[in-house]
Each structure stands twice: as C-alpha cells, then as structure tokens.
Design a protein around this motif. Structure first.
Motif, PDB file in Angstrom:
ATOM      1  N   ALA A   1     -21.778  -4.787 -36.797  1.00  0.00           N
ATOM      2  CA  ALA A   1     -20.679  -5.134 -37.699  1.00  0.00           C
ATOM      3  C   ALA A   1     -20.722  -6.622 -38.048  1.00  0.00           C
ATOM      4  CB  ALA A   1     -19.333  -4.775 -37.071  1.00  0.00           C
ATOM      5  N   LYS A   2     -21.198  -7.430 -37.113  1.00  0.00           N
ATOM      6  CA  LYS A   2     -21.326  -8.869 -37.364  1.00  0.00           C
ATOM      7  C   LYS A   2     -22.579  -9.185 -38.180  1.00  0.00           C
ATOM      8  CE  LYS A   2     -19.182 -10.214 -32.973  1.00  0.00           C
ATOM      9  NZ  LYS A   2     -19.442 -10.877 -31.671  1.00  0.00           N
ATOM     10  N   GLY A   3     -23.461  -8.208 -38.300  1.00  0.00           N
ATOM     11  CA  GLY A   3     -24.701  -8.436 -39.052  1.00  0.00           C
ATOM     12  C   GLY A   3     -25.884  -8.801 -38.182  1.00  0.00           C
ATOM     13  N   ASN A   4     -25.755  -8.698 -36.891  1.00  0.00           N
ATOM     14  CA  ASN A   4     -26.840  -9.038 -35.959  1.00  0.00           C
ATOM     15  C   ASN A   4     -27.566  -7.766 -35.518  1.00  0.00           C
ATOM     16  OD1 ASN A   4     -25.974 -11.716 -36.007  1.00  0.00           O
ATOM     17  ND2 ASN A   4     -24.612 -11.421 -34.271  1.00  0.00           N
ATOM     18  N   ASP A   5     -28.503  -7.308 -36.337  1.00  0.00           N
ATOM     19  CA  ASP A   5     -29.208  -6.065 -36.031  1.00  0.00           C
ATOM     20  C   ASP A   5     -30.098  -6.186 -34.792  1.00  0.00           C
ATOM     21  OD1 ASP A   5     -28.026  -4.763 -38.144  1.00  0.00           O
ATOM     22  OD2 ASP A   5     -29.661  -5.228 -39.538  1.00  0.00           O
ATOM     23  N   VAL A   6     -30.745  -7.330 -34.633  1.00  0.00           N
ATOM     24  CA  VAL A   6     -31.633  -7.511 -33.485  1.00  0.00           C
ATOM     25  C   VAL A   6     -30.827  -7.530 -32.184  1.00  0.00           C
ATOM     26  CG1 VAL A   6     -33.275  -9.082 -32.384  1.00  0.00           C
ATOM     27  CG2 VAL A   6     -33.359  -8.723 -34.848  1.00  0.00           C
ATOM     28  N   LYS A   7     -29.733  -8.257 -32.199  1.00  0.00           N
ATOM     29  CA  LYS A   7     -28.891  -8.317 -31.002  1.00  0.00           C
ATOM     30  C   LYS A   7     -28.281  -6.946 -30.711  1.00  0.00           C
ATOM     31  CE  LYS A   7     -25.621 -11.279 -28.652  1.00  0.00           C
ATOM     32  NZ  LYS A   7     -24.754 -12.436 -28.717  1.00  0.00           N
ATOM     33  N   ALA A   8     -27.960  -6.187 -31.746  1.00  0.00           N
ATOM     34  CA  ALA A   8     -27.414  -4.838 -31.571  1.00  0.00           C
ATOM     35  C   ALA A   8     -28.422  -3.945 -30.858  1.00  0.00           C
ATOM     36  CB  ALA A   8     -27.047  -4.243 -32.923  1.00  0.00           C
ATOM     37  N   ALA A   9     -29.672  -4.036 -31.274  1.00  0.00           N
ATOM     38  CA  ALA A   9     -30.720  -3.239 -30.625  1.00  0.00           C
ATOM     39  C   ALA A   9     -30.888  -3.655 -29.172  1.00  0.00           C
ATOM     40  CB  ALA A   9     -32.039  -3.393 -31.367  1.00  0.00           C
ATOM     41  N   GLY A  10     -30.770  -4.948 -28.914  1.00  0.00           N
ATOM     42  CA  GLY A  10     -30.870  -5.450 -27.537  1.00  0.00           C
ATOM     43  C   GLY A  10     -29.738  -4.931 -26.658  1.00  0.00           C
ATOM     44  N   GLU A  11     -28.535  -4.908 -27.203  1.00  0.00           N
ATOM     45  CA  GLU A  11     -27.378  -4.404 -26.438  1.00  0.00           C
ATOM     46  C   GLU A  11     -27.529  -2.914 -26.133  1.00  0.00           C
ATOM     47  OE1 GLU A  11     -25.021  -6.062 -24.998  1.00  0.00           O
ATOM     48  OE2 GLU A  11     -25.453  -7.997 -25.877  1.00  0.00           O
ATOM     49  N   ARG A  12     -28.033  -2.170 -27.109  1.00  0.00           N
ATOM     50  CA  ARG A  12     -28.258  -0.734 -26.881  1.00  0.00           C
ATOM     51  C   ARG A  12     -29.315  -0.526 -25.796  1.00  0.00           C
ATOM     52  NH1 ARG A  12     -27.517  -0.418 -32.642  1.00  0.00           N
ATOM     53  NH2 ARG A  12     -25.613   0.749 -33.076  1.00  0.00           N
ATOM     54  N   ALA A  13     -30.368  -1.322 -25.856  1.00  0.00           N
ATOM     55  CA  ALA A  13     -31.438  -1.200 -24.858  1.00  0.00           C
ATOM     56  C   ALA A  13     -30.920  -1.542 -23.459  1.00  0.00           C
ATOM     57  CB  ALA A  13     -32.602  -2.102 -25.230  1.00  0.00           C
ATOM     58  N   LYS A  14     -30.114  -2.613 -23.378  1.00  0.00           N
ATOM     59  CA  LYS A  14     -29.545  -2.978 -22.079  1.00  0.00           C
ATOM     60  C   LYS A  14     -28.659  -1.858 -21.546  1.00  0.00           C
ATOM     61  CE  LYS A  14     -27.572  -7.004 -22.800  1.00  0.00           C
ATOM     62  NZ  LYS A  14     -26.972  -8.335 -22.678  1.00  0.00           N
ATOM     63  N   GLY A  15     -27.877  -1.247 -22.418  1.00  0.00           N
ATOM     64  CA  GLY A  15     -27.022  -0.137 -22.016  1.00  0.00           C
ATOM     65  C   GLY A  15     -27.826   1.051 -21.509  1.00  0.00           C
ATOM     66  N   ASP A  16     -28.933   1.349 -22.206  1.00  0.00           N
ATOM     67  CA  ASP A  16     -29.794   2.452 -21.783  1.00  0.00           C
ATOM     68  C   ASP A  16     -30.419   2.176 -20.414  1.00  0.00           C
ATOM     69  OD1 ASP A  16     -29.204   3.847 -24.086  1.00  0.00           O
ATOM     70  OD2 ASP A  16     -31.066   3.271 -25.124  1.00  0.00           O
ATOM     71  N   ILE A  17     -30.843   0.932 -20.218  1.00  0.00           N
ATOM     72  CA  ILE A  17     -31.458   0.567 -18.937  1.00  0.00           C
ATOM     73  C   ILE A  17     -30.443   0.640 -17.808  1.00  0.00           C
ATOM     74  CG2 ILE A  17     -32.491  -1.339 -17.641  1.00  0.00           C
ATOM     75  CD1 ILE A  17     -33.860  -2.139 -20.326  1.00  0.00           C
ATOM     76  N   LYS A  18     -29.262   0.066 -18.035  1.00  0.00           N
ATOM     77  CA  LYS A  18     -28.223   0.125 -17.003  1.00  0.00           C
ATOM     78  C   LYS A  18     -27.832   1.571 -16.704  1.00  0.00           C
ATOM     79  CE  LYS A  18     -26.033  -4.379 -17.671  1.00  0.00           C
ATOM     80  NZ  LYS A  18     -24.788  -5.083 -18.032  1.00  0.00           N
TER      81      LYS A  18
ATOM     82  N   GLU B   1     -24.324   3.604 -20.818  1.00  0.00           N
ATOM     83  CA  GLU B   1     -24.961   3.841 -22.112  1.00  0.00           C
ATOM     84  C   GLU B   1     -23.947   3.732 -23.245  1.00  0.00           C
ATOM     85  OE1 GLU B   1     -26.835   7.635 -21.723  1.00  0.00           O
ATOM     86  OE2 GLU B   1     -28.403   6.863 -20.396  1.00  0.00           O
ATOM     87  N   ALA B   2     -22.751   4.251 -23.019  1.00  0.00           N
ATOM     88  CA  ALA B   2     -21.700   4.170 -24.044  1.00  0.00           C
ATOM     89  C   ALA B   2     -21.279   2.722 -24.275  1.00  0.00           C
ATOM     90  CB  ALA B   2     -20.503   5.013 -23.632  1.00  0.00           C
ATOM     91  N   LYS B   3     -21.187   1.943 -23.194  1.00  0.00           N
ATOM     92  CA  LYS B   3     -20.841   0.522 -23.353  1.00  0.00           C
ATOM     93  C   LYS B   3     -21.884  -0.193 -24.205  1.00  0.00           C
ATOM     94  CE  LYS B   3     -18.509  -0.216 -18.908  1.00  0.00           C
ATOM     95  NZ  LYS B   3     -18.625  -0.920 -17.611  1.00  0.00           N
ATOM     96  N   GLY B   4     -23.160   0.113 -23.936  1.00  0.00           N
ATOM     97  CA  GLY B   4     -24.229  -0.500 -24.724  1.00  0.00           C
ATOM     98  C   GLY B   4     -24.137  -0.120 -26.190  1.00  0.00           C
ATOM     99  N   GLU B   5     -23.799   1.129 -26.457  1.00  0.00           N
ATOM    100  CA  GLU B   5     -23.652   1.584 -27.839  1.00  0.00           C
ATOM    101  C   GLU B   5     -22.500   0.869 -28.531  1.00  0.00           C
ATOM    102  OE1 GLU B   5     -24.495   3.450 -31.318  1.00  0.00           O
ATOM    103  OE2 GLU B   5     -25.720   3.460 -29.495  1.00  0.00           O
ATOM    104  N   VAL B   6     -21.383   0.711 -27.833  1.00  0.00           N
ATOM    105  CA  VAL B   6     -20.215   0.020 -28.412  1.00  0.00           C
ATOM    106  C   VAL B   6     -20.568  -1.431 -28.709  1.00  0.00           C
ATOM    107  CG1 VAL B   6     -17.890  -0.816 -27.898  1.00  0.00           C
ATOM    108  CG2 VAL B   6     -18.503   1.546 -27.394  1.00  0.00           C
ATOM    109  N   LYS B   7     -21.232  -2.092 -27.762  1.00  0.00           N
ATOM    110  CA  LYS B   7     -21.629  -3.482 -28.001  1.00  0.00           C
ATOM    111  C   LYS B   7     -22.607  -3.567 -29.173  1.00  0.00           C
ATOM    112  CE  LYS B   7     -20.906  -5.326 -23.354  1.00  0.00           C
ATOM    113  NZ  LYS B   7     -21.553  -5.945 -22.169  1.00  0.00           N
ATOM    114  N   GLY B   8     -23.486  -2.576 -29.261  1.00  0.00           N
ATOM    115  CA  GLY B   8     -24.429  -2.544 -30.377  1.00  0.00           C
ATOM    116  C   GLY B   8     -23.718  -2.399 -31.711  1.00  0.00           C
ATOM    117  N   LEU B   9     -22.723  -1.538 -31.748  1.00  0.00           N
ATOM    118  CA  LEU B   9     -21.957  -1.358 -32.982  1.00  0.00           C
ATOM    119  C   LEU B   9     -21.213  -2.631 -33.372  1.00  0.00           C
ATOM    120  CD1 LEU B   9     -20.560   2.245 -32.441  1.00  0.00           C
ATOM    121  CD2 LEU B   9     -22.288   1.523 -34.114  1.00  0.00           C
ATOM    122  N   LYS B  10     -20.673  -3.333 -32.368  1.00  0.00           N
ATOM    123  CA  LYS B  10     -19.965  -4.598 -32.659  1.00  0.00           C
ATOM    124  C   LYS B  10     -20.921  -5.622 -33.260  1.00  0.00           C
ATOM    125  CE  LYS B  10     -16.331  -4.359 -29.130  1.00  0.00           C
ATOM    126  NZ  LYS B  10     -15.809  -4.978 -27.892  1.00  0.00           N
ATOM    127  N   GLU B  11     -22.119  -5.704 -32.685  1.00  0.00           N
ATOM    128  CA  GLU B  11     -23.090  -6.663 -33.194  1.00  0.00           C
ATOM    129  C   GLU B  11     -23.578  -6.282 -34.596  1.00  0.00           C
ATOM    130  OE1 GLU B  11     -23.868  -9.617 -32.035  1.00  0.00           O
ATOM    131  OE2 GLU B  11     -22.545  -9.305 -30.317  1.00  0.00           O
TER     132      GLU B  11
END
Length: 91
Positions: free
Chosen positions: A55-72, A43-53
């Motif tokens: 920062a790049k301006g990719n809000d949709v991809k950030a939400a996807g990374e958080r969701a993947k982290g939650d699922i994993k 879950e923490a990895k997903g949050e970190v990836k979400g924050l990185k995305e």
C-alpha cells in the motif's frame, strides 16, 4: 475367586498403562496442533505486513515481509512437530 481377582487386577493394570500411553499421544497431538496454529499466525502476520508495504508502494519490502512470515511460520510448525515427537518418545 482368587483367579477372578487376579484377572481383575491384571486387567486394571493393563488399562491403566494403556491410558498413560494415550495421554502422551494426546499431548503430542496438542503440541502438533499448537505448532500448526502458531505457524499459520506467523504466515498471516507476514502477509499483513506485506500488504501494508504494498500500500505504501514498497513492493520489494512487501516481498521481504512475506518471506519472513513464511520462514517464521515454518519454524513454528517445526517446533510443534519436534515437541510432538518428543512427547511420543516419552512413551
């Protein structure tokens, strides 16, 4: 004297069996804890990836990374619960 010896042997057997049962329960608790930790790490990895995305301006991809982290994370926690249940069933 024989009854005292017999009682001592019976007590030893009983305590030995109780110790074996406790070992399985201890291992089950360890497996459960390991699953929790691994799940929280995912879950923490997903949050970190979400924050990185973000920062790049990719809000949709950030939400996807958080969701993947939650699922994993949920999968890892489930694996830990399954292993703990398996250890408890051995007893």
């Amino acid at each position: 004297m024989k009854s005292l010896l017999g009682s001592a042997i019976a007590l030893g057997c009983f305590l030995g069996m109780a110790t074996i049962g406790d070992a399985g329960e201890t291992k089950a608790k360890v497996e459960d804890a390991k699953g929790e930790v691994k799940g929280e790490m995912e879950e923490a990895k997903g949050e970190v990836k979400g924050l990185k995305e973000e920062a790049k301006g990719n809000d949709v991809k950030a939400a996807g990374e958080r969701a993947k982290g939650d699922i994993k994370g949920a999968v890892e926690k489930g694996k830990g619960d399954a292993k703990a249940l398996k250890e408890r069933m051995k007893d």
